[in-house]
Design an enzyme around this catalytic site. Sequence first.
Site, short mmCIF file in Angstrom:
data_model
loop_
_atom_site.label_atom_id
_atom_site.label_comp_id
_atom_site.label_asym_id
_atom_site.label_seq_id
_atom_site.Cartn_x
_atom_site.Cartn_y
_atom_site.Cartn_z
CD GLN A 25 7.18 -24.76 -1.54
OE1 GLN A 25 7.90 -24.30 -0.65
NE2 GLN A 25 6.36 -24.00 -2.25
NE ARG B 149 3.14 -11.67 5.31
CZ ARG B 149 3.02 -12.07 4.06
NH1 ARG B 149 3.47 -13.26 3.70
NH2 ARG B 149 2.48 -11.28 3.15
CE LYS C 80 5.17 -11.92 -4.34
NZ LYS C 80 3.93 -11.84 -3.54
CB THR D 138 10.01 -8.06 -4.12
OG1 THR D 138 8.75 -8.60 -4.54
CG2 THR D 138 11.06 -9.16 -4.10
CD GLU E 153 1.74 -13.98 -1.21
OE1 GLU E 153 2.74 -14.63 -1.54
OE2 GLU E 153 1.71 -13.27 -0.19
#
Length: 320
Positions: free
Chosen positions: A75, A168, A16, A14, A33
């Site tokens: 995850q 990526r 960010k 987005t 991140e």
Amino acid sequence: MRILRIYLDGAYDTGKSTTARVMALGGALYVPEPMAYWRTLFDTDTVAGIYDAQTRKQNGSLSEEDAALVTAHDQAAFATPYLLLHTRLVPLFGPAVEGPPEMTVVFDRHPVAATVCFPLARFIVGDISAAAFVGLAATLPGEPPGGNLVVASLDPDEHLRRLRARARAGEHVDARLLTALRNVYAMLVNTSRYLSSGRRWRDDWGRAPRFDQTTRDCLALNELCRPRDDPELQDTLFGAYKAPELCDRRGRPLEVHAWAMDALVAKLLPLRVSTVDLGPSPRVCAAAVAAQTRGMEVTESAYGDHIRQCVCAFTSEMGV
């Protein structure tokens, strides 16, 4: 020292991270991140692996059950560095105070992303089971005072264009997952507004529709959820717990899943959640976030230097 902490979050790509870096140029302490943790620190690339599992499932070289297990494992790996950082920093933040901040810390995502939002999106598109979603959501840590979460929004067409342009290594465009994520982050915003209004999920449970396969398929194909001023239960994260897999035959949540929702209430209620449009230039977006800080909660801390040291250590090891 008065500290303002801001978590910039939302669906991927987005803008960010770029916005956060611009804020860092203005003096904010930026926590990126933990890309190195996911991609290079260990023998496996978690980012590439979670996409590869879906590709292998689609071409038949990996069963749906095995792909779901791999995805749930990956995850959980995404969540690990966020949880470790959160656990380290939480004791360093004190009570809420009045006055302008003397230090601003901008985090690229809150632990809610890896423990709740992305797992729910993966459940919606069928990549993980309901059990895996509940298990990951249960690991969301508690939030001390001063948690300000800003959810990034973006025009759908522009969002898809940015995602295709990013390219990526190991990633590919998954339009269904992107749509699900956009819906889930709207649910997160609505959850905050629902809780802030004093409403209780138990009072509205009977009126909410089931979160069945048909509903999940719709959420993967259409942007059905949007931030609302007066959301209903089905507009929130609690609506997902009405999946048939998590309820009895009469549609009531199993007691343990009711406990899970109660825990989610306790953990999300302290967060102040807002939204920001990241469609304009990064400098304009950073200014838009800065304009919101007047309504954000600031906390006192006697450990400003230690917080800075922790952030610097995390950034040097986890950033790329």
